[in-house]
Design an enzyme around this catalytic site. Structure first.
Site, PDB file in Angstrom:
ATOM      1  N   GLU A 175      43.755  16.661  -2.722  1.00 32.61           N
ATOM      2  CA  GLU A 175      44.058  18.479  -3.363  1.00 32.61           C
ATOM      3  C   GLU A 175      43.258  19.475  -3.711  1.00 32.61           C
ATOM      4  O   GLU A 175      43.226  19.702  -5.065  1.00 32.61           O
ATOM      5  CB  GLU A 175      44.603  17.350  -4.573  1.00 32.61           C
ATOM      6  CG  GLU A 175      46.073  16.154  -4.228  1.00 32.61           C
ATOM      7  CD  GLU A 175      46.673  15.741  -5.073  1.00 32.61           C
ATOM      8  OE1 GLU A 175      46.915  15.938  -6.401  1.00 32.61           O
ATOM      9  OE2 GLU A 175      47.655  15.183  -4.703  1.00 32.61           O
ATOM     10  N   GLU A 367      49.591  10.530   0.930  1.00 23.49           N
ATOM     11  CA  GLU A 367      50.290   9.883  -0.790  1.00 23.49           C
ATOM     12  C   GLU A 367      51.313  10.203  -0.607  1.00 23.49           C
ATOM     13  O   GLU A 367      51.951  11.318  -0.106  1.00 23.49           O
ATOM     14  CB  GLU A 367      49.552  10.689  -1.888  1.00 23.49           C
ATOM     15  CG  GLU A 367      47.480  10.774  -2.090  1.00 23.49           C
ATOM     16  CD  GLU A 367      47.253  11.078  -3.014  1.00 23.49           C
ATOM     17  OE1 GLU A 367      47.682  11.284  -4.447  1.00 23.49           O
ATOM     18  OE2 GLU A 367      45.964  11.454  -2.996  1.00 23.49           O
TER      19      GLU A 367
HETATM   20  C1  BG6 Z   1      47.738  12.559  -6.980  1.00 19.35           C
HETATM   21  C2  BG6 Z   1      46.019  12.003  -6.776  1.00 19.35           C
HETATM   22  O1  BG6 Z   1      47.606  13.724  -7.801  1.00 19.35           O
HETATM   23  O2  BG6 Z   1      48.310  12.078  -7.370  1.00 19.35           O
HETATM   24  C3  BG6 Z   1      45.670  11.007  -7.411  1.00 19.35           C
HETATM   25  O3  BG6 Z   1      44.691  12.609  -5.622  1.00 19.35           O
HETATM   26  C4  BG6 Z   1      46.801  10.376  -8.248  1.00 19.35           C
HETATM   27  O4  BG6 Z   1      44.781  10.554  -7.904  1.00 19.35           O
HETATM   28  C5  BG6 Z   1      48.223  10.537  -7.640  1.00 19.35           C
HETATM   29  O5  BG6 Z   1      46.832   9.176  -8.798  1.00 19.35           O
HETATM   30  C6  BG6 Z   1      49.244  10.742  -9.054  1.00 19.35           C
HETATM   31  O6  BG6 Z   1      49.093  10.662  -9.996  1.00 19.35           O
HETATM   32  P1  BG6 Z   1      48.913   9.724 -11.008  1.00 19.35           P
HETATM   33  O7  BG6 Z   1      49.316  10.507 -12.022  1.00 19.35           O
HETATM   34  O8  BG6 Z   1      50.361   9.054 -11.186  1.00 19.35           O
HETATM   35  O9  BG6 Z   1      47.682   8.966 -10.848  1.00 19.35           O
END
Ligand code: BG6
Length: 468
Positions: A175, A367
Site C-alpha cells: 500500500e 487483501e
Molecule cells: C491494509 C493493510 O491497510 O489493511 C493491512 O495492508 C491491514 O496491514 C488491513 O491490516 C486492514 O486494516 P486494519 O486496520 O483493519 O488492520
C-alpha cells in the site's frame, strides 16, 4: 488468459498476512525493532502512535514465529494455493544499514518457505509491509533520505539471492499510497519546522519508487522467473451526486490513487501530478538517471487491497487534490462495518475494471475481507456475516473475469488467520477463517479454532469459485 466460464484453471486462491501483525518474536534471534514495534493498541490514532499504554501488540502477534507449521497445515487444509506474507526487514537487517544480513532471520523464512512448498502453496512475499527498521527513522530520517534506496536494494537483493527457486512472486511496498495516511509507518519521515509535509512525503515516495524499480531490476537479473508487482490501497471514489463539482472531486481523488500505480506500471509521473506539484510549489528532487530507472523497470502485475469504496463531494474535498487518503464521504446507499468501512462488492468489480482498462496487466486482489467481532458459542464460531461478505466479493470477481474479461490471477483475502489490526492494534477486529484466542489486552491462550468460514472457503476453493 482468455475469458471463460469462471475462475481460470490454476487461479491462486489463498490468504494474506504481514510479519508485524502476526509473527511476534519481535526481538527473537537478532531481530531489530521496526517502526510498528513502538505502537500500542488504541482506536485513537494519536494515542497509538504516541505509544500510550504498555501493551505492544506486534511483540507477540499471534506467535506465527513459533506456530508456523500448525498454521500452514491449516491453510493447506483449506486448499490454499498462494500465501501472502511479508518479510520483516529487521529480521534480515536489524538496523537496516548493515552490510551483512542476520543468518538466523534468513533461516526462519527458509523454514517457512519449505513448509509451504510441502503443500504446494506458492508464497507471495511483500518486501516491505509497514515494518521498516526504527533505526533508519532515528538515524536517517526515514525514506526522505536517499540513502534508504541503497539499503532497500541490498535488503531486496539479499532476499532474491537467498530464496531463488523458493519464491517467484514479490511485492515491493505494501500500500505505497498509505504514505498519505499513515506516514509514520509507511515512510518514517516527517517535516521539520518550516518544511512542507507534503513535499517531504513526495520526496520519500520518490525514493520508494526508485527503490522499487531497482529491486525489480535486481529480481529479474537474479532469476528471470521472478514476477514483481506493486501494491495499492484502493477504494474507487464515487461522486456523491451528479453535481459536476462532485464528479470532478471524485475524479481528482481517483487520480491521486492511480498516480501510484501509474509510476509503477507506466514508469513515469503522470502530467496531472507534475501540474499539481507546479501549482503547489512542491519540489521533488530527481537525480540524474532516476527517470530512466523508473521507465526501464516497471512491474509485471498490479496488486491491490480492496475493503470498501468511498465517495467524494466538492463540499468535503474542497480544492481538488486535497483530502484524506481512502475514506471520504459516507455513501448513503451502503451499509458499513463496525469500524465504519462501507461494504460494496460491486466496487470490487469497478476496481478490477479500472486497473484492467488502464494497464492491461495481470491483477491480484491481495487483501479483502470483513473486520468483525466474533463470538464463540459452544466452541464454535458462526460467522455468516463474514461468509456473506466474502461470497459477494468472490461473485464480483467472477463477474469481472467472465463478463468483463479482466485478467485476475489471484485472490488472497486479508487476515486469513486472525491477527493484529494495522490501524488500531486490536485483536477484536477479526478477519480470519481461523480464530486465535488472543484479546486486545494481550490475554488468551493463542489456541487456534476453525470458524464456519473456514469450511466455506475450503468449499469455494475446491470448486474453483463455483460452490459459494
Ligand atoms: C491494509 C493493510 O491497510 O489493511 C493491512 O495492508 C491491514 O496491514 C488491513 O491490516 C486492514 O486494516 P486494519 O486496520 O483493519 O488492520
Amino acid at each position: 488468459m482468455s475469458a471463460g466460464k469462471g475462475f481460470p484453471e490454476g487461479f491462486f486462491w489463498g490468504g494474506a498476512t504481514a510479519a508485524n501483525q502476526f509473527e511476534g518474536g519481535w526481538d527473537a534471534d537478532g531481530k531489530g525493532p521496526s517502526v510498528i514495534d513502538q505502537l500500542t493498541c488504541s482506536r485513537d490514532f494519536a494515542e497509538r502512535f504516541a505509544g500510550v499504554g504498555d501493551y505492544y501488540p506486534s511483540h507477540i502477534g499471534i506467535d506465527f514465529y513459533h506456530r508456523y507449521k500448525e498454521d500452514i497445515a491449516l491453510f493447506a487444509e483449506m486448499g490454499f494455493r498462494m500465501f501472502r506474507m511479508s518479510i520483516a526487514w529487521t529480521r534480515i537487517f536489524p538496523n537496516g544499514d548493515e552490510l551483512e544480513p542476520n543468518e538466523a532471520g534468513l533461516a526462519f523464512y527458509d523454514d517457512v518457505f519449505d513448509e509451504l512448498a510441502k503443500y504446494g502453496i506458492e508464497p507471495l512475499v511483500t518486501i516491505s509491509h509497514f515494518e521498516m527498521p526504527q533505526y533508519l527513522v532515528d538515524h536517517y530520517g526515514g525514506w526522505r533520505n536517499r540513502k534508504l534506496i541503497g539499503f532497500f536494494e541490498r535488503y531486496a537483493t539479499t532476499l532474491f539471492e537467498r530464496y531463488q527457486g523458493k519464491v517467484n512472486y514479490w511485492l515491493t511496498f505494501n500500500e505505497i499510497n498509505m504514505a498519505t495516511f499513515l506516514p509514520q509507518i509507511s515512510i518514517g519521515s516527517k517535516a521539520e519546522a518550516g518544511e512542507s509535509q507534503e513535499e517531504v512525503m513526495y520526496q520519500a515516495l520518490h525514493h520508494q519508487f526508485v527503490a522499487s524499480a531497482l529491486a525489480t531490476k535486481a529480481a529479474r537479473a537474479i532469476d528471470p522467473e521472478n514476477r514483481i508487482g506493486c501494491m495499492i490501497a484502493y477504494a474507487p471514489v464515487y461522486p456523491l451526486s451528479a453535481k459536476p463539482e462532485d464528479v470532478w472531486s471524485a475524479q481528482r481523488k481517483e487520480e491521486e490513487k492511480l498516480f501510484f500505480s501509474d509510476v509503477h506500471a507506466r514508469g513515469y509521473y503522470p502530467p496531472s501530478k507534475l501540474a499539481y506539484f507546479a501549482t503547489k510549489g512542491i519540489n521533488v528532487t530527481f537525480e540524474q538517471g532516476d527517470e530512466e530507472i523508473l521507465a526501464a523497470h516497471t512491474v509485471d502485475f498490479i496488486s491491490f487491497s480492496y475493503y470498501a469504496s468511498s465517495a467524494a463531494s466538492f463540499a468535503q474535498s474542497g480544492v481538488p487534490g486535497e483530502g484524506n487518503a481512502l475514506m471520504g464521504e459516507k455513501n448513503p446507499y451502503l451499509a458499513e462495518s463496525e469500524w465504519g468501512w462501507q461494504v460494496d462488492p460491486l466496487g470490487l468489480r469497478v476496481a478490477l475494471n479500472t486497473f484492467h482498462s488502464r494497464y492491461q496487466l495481470p491483477l491480484m486482489v491481495v487483501e479483502n475481507g470483513l473486520g468483525a467481532v466474533d463470538e464463540i458459542v459452544d466452541g464454535e464460531i458462526h460467522d455468516d456475516y463474514r461468509i456473506s461478505y466474502l461470497r459477494d466479493h468472490v461473485k464480483a470477481m467472477r463477474d469481472a473475469i467472465v463478463l468483463d474479461g479482466v485478467d485476475l490471477v489471484a485472490y488472497t483475502s486479508w487476515g486469513c488467520i486472525d491477527l493484529v489490526s494495522a490501524g488500531t492494534g486490536e485483536m477484536a477486529k477479526r478477519y480470519g477463517y481461523i480464530h486465535v484466542d488472543r484479546n486486545n489486552d494481550g490475554s488468551g491462550s493463542l489456541d487456534r479454532l476453525k470458524k464456519d468460514s473456514f469450511y466455506w472457503y475450503q468449499k469455494a476453493i475446491a470448486s474453483n469459485g463455483e460452490d459459494l
